[in-house]
Design a protein around this motif. Structure first.
Motif, PDB file in Angstrom:
ATOM      1  N   ALA A  29       0.865  -1.494  -0.282  1.00  0.00           N
ATOM      2  CA  ALA A  29       0.017  -0.219  -0.079  1.00  0.00           C
ATOM      3  C   ALA A  29       0.811   1.077  -0.412  1.00  0.00           C
ATOM      4  N   GLY A  30       2.176   1.152  -0.127  1.00  0.00           N
ATOM      5  CA  GLY A  30       3.237   2.001   0.074  1.00  0.00           C
ATOM      6  C   GLY A  30       3.412   3.062   1.212  1.00  0.00           C
ATOM      7  N   ARG A  31       2.225   2.339   2.627  1.00  0.00           N
ATOM      8  CA  ARG A  31       2.912   2.873   3.542  1.00  0.00           C
ATOM      9  C   ARG A  31       4.154   2.366   4.337  1.00  0.00           C
ATOM     10  N   ARG A  32       4.543   3.034   5.306  1.00  0.00           N
ATOM     11  CA  ARG A  32       5.596   1.906   6.510  1.00  0.00           C
ATOM     12  C   ARG A  32       5.099   1.368   7.395  1.00  0.00           C
ATOM     13  N   PRO A  33       5.715  -0.379   7.236  1.00  0.00           N
ATOM     14  CA  PRO A  33       4.970  -1.363   8.488  1.00  0.00           C
ATOM     15  C   PRO A  33       5.458  -0.130  10.093  1.00  0.00           C
ATOM     16  N   ARG A  34       4.630  -0.829  10.937  1.00  0.00           N
ATOM     17  CA  ARG A  34       4.851  -0.947  12.422  1.00  0.00           C
ATOM     18  C   ARG A  34       6.180  -1.284  12.288  1.00  0.00           C
ATOM     19  N   ALA A  35       7.032  -0.292  13.672  1.00  0.00           N
ATOM     20  CA  ALA A  35       8.271  -1.324  14.752  1.00  0.00           C
ATOM     21  C   ALA A  35       8.316  -2.288  14.807  1.00  0.00           C
ATOM     22  N   ARG A  36       6.884  -2.639  15.357  1.00  0.00           N
ATOM     23  CA  ARG A  36       7.158  -3.787  16.068  1.00  0.00           C
ATOM     24  C   ARG A  36       6.737  -4.986  15.144  1.00  0.00           C
ATOM     25  N   ASP A  37       6.583  -4.468  13.978  1.00  0.00           N
ATOM     26  CA  ASP A  37       6.147  -5.924  12.900  1.00  0.00           C
ATOM     27  C   ASP A  37       6.974  -6.347  12.113  1.00  0.00           C
ATOM     28  N   LEU A  38       8.145  -5.168  12.223  1.00  0.00           N
ATOM     29  CA  LEU A  38       9.124  -5.574  11.817  1.00  0.00           C
ATOM     30  C   LEU A  38      10.363  -5.833  12.586  1.00  0.00           C
ATOM     31  N   ALA A  39      10.181  -5.047  13.736  1.00  0.00           N
ATOM     32  CA  ALA A  39      11.806  -5.935  14.960  1.00  0.00           C
ATOM     33  C   ALA A  39      11.214  -7.149  15.288  1.00  0.00           C
ATOM     34  N   ASN A  40       9.871  -7.795  15.759  1.00  0.00           N
ATOM     35  CA  ASN A  40       9.121  -9.374  15.079  1.00  0.00           C
ATOM     36  C   ASN A  40       9.741 -10.164  14.018  1.00  0.00           C
ATOM     37  N   LEU A  41       9.621  -9.700  13.187  1.00  0.00           N
ATOM     38  CA  LEU A  41      10.419 -10.434  11.458  1.00  0.00           C
ATOM     39  C   LEU A  41      12.170 -10.322  11.914  1.00  0.00           C
ATOM     40  N   GLY A  42      13.004  -9.560  12.665  1.00  0.00           N
ATOM     41  CA  GLY A  42      14.235  -9.078  12.497  1.00  0.00           C
ATOM     42  C   GLY A  42      14.583  -8.377  12.032  1.00  0.00           C
ATOM     43  N   ILE A  43      13.894  -6.951  11.237  1.00  0.00           N
ATOM     44  CA  ILE A  43      14.152  -5.868  10.608  1.00  0.00           C
ATOM     45  C   ILE A  43      14.353  -5.323  11.845  1.00  0.00           C
ATOM     46  N   GLU A  44      15.626  -4.172  11.359  1.00  0.00           N
ATOM     47  CA  GLU A  44      15.373  -3.109  11.989  1.00  0.00           C
ATOM     48  C   GLU A  44      14.520  -1.801  11.079  1.00  0.00           C
ATOM     49  N   PRO A  45      13.552  -1.068  12.264  1.00  0.00           N
ATOM     50  CA  PRO A  45      13.379  -0.167  11.455  1.00  0.00           C
ATOM     51  C   PRO A  45      13.214   1.446  10.453  1.00  0.00           C
ATOM     52  N   LYS A  46      15.189   0.996  11.293  1.00  0.00           N
ATOM     53  CA  LYS A  46      15.829   2.351  10.445  1.00  0.00           C
ATOM     54  C   LYS A  46      16.170   1.861   9.351  1.00  0.00           C
ATOM     55  N   ALA A  47      16.803   0.378   9.019  1.00  0.00           N
ATOM     56  CA  ALA A  47      17.015  -0.201   7.750  1.00  0.00           C
ATOM     57  C   ALA A  47      15.981  -0.830   6.500  1.00  0.00           C
ATOM     58  N   PHE A  48      15.012  -0.476   7.404  1.00  0.00           N
ATOM     59  CA  PHE A  48      13.862  -0.493   6.522  1.00  0.00           C
ATOM     60  C   PHE A  48      13.528   1.095   5.461  1.00  0.00           C
TER      61      PHE A  48
END
Length: 55
Positions: A29-48
């Motif tokens: 959808a072109g939106r930024r995912p929630r930081a909690r969801d990214l962290a749960n997947l092992g992806i740093e929100p700043k890196a995303f």
């Protein structure tokens, strides 16, 4: 494996799948995912945030 550990593992799997779905929907959808969801997947929100998408 004890009953508590079994339910913990099942809960963790469900949480991970839910986070993957949420991140995929937000990205499509072109939106930024929630930081909690990214962290749960092992992806740093700043890196995303630094990922460039080309269409």
């Amino acid at each position: 494996m004890s009953r508590r550990n079994t339910f913990t593992v099942i809960g963790d799997v469900i949480a991970t799948v839910g986070s993957a779905i949420a991140v995929a929907h937000a990205a499509e959808a072109g939106r930024r995912p929630r930081a909690r969801d990214l962290a749960n997947l092992g992806i740093e929100p700043k890196a995303f945030a630094n990922i460039r998408r080309y269409y």
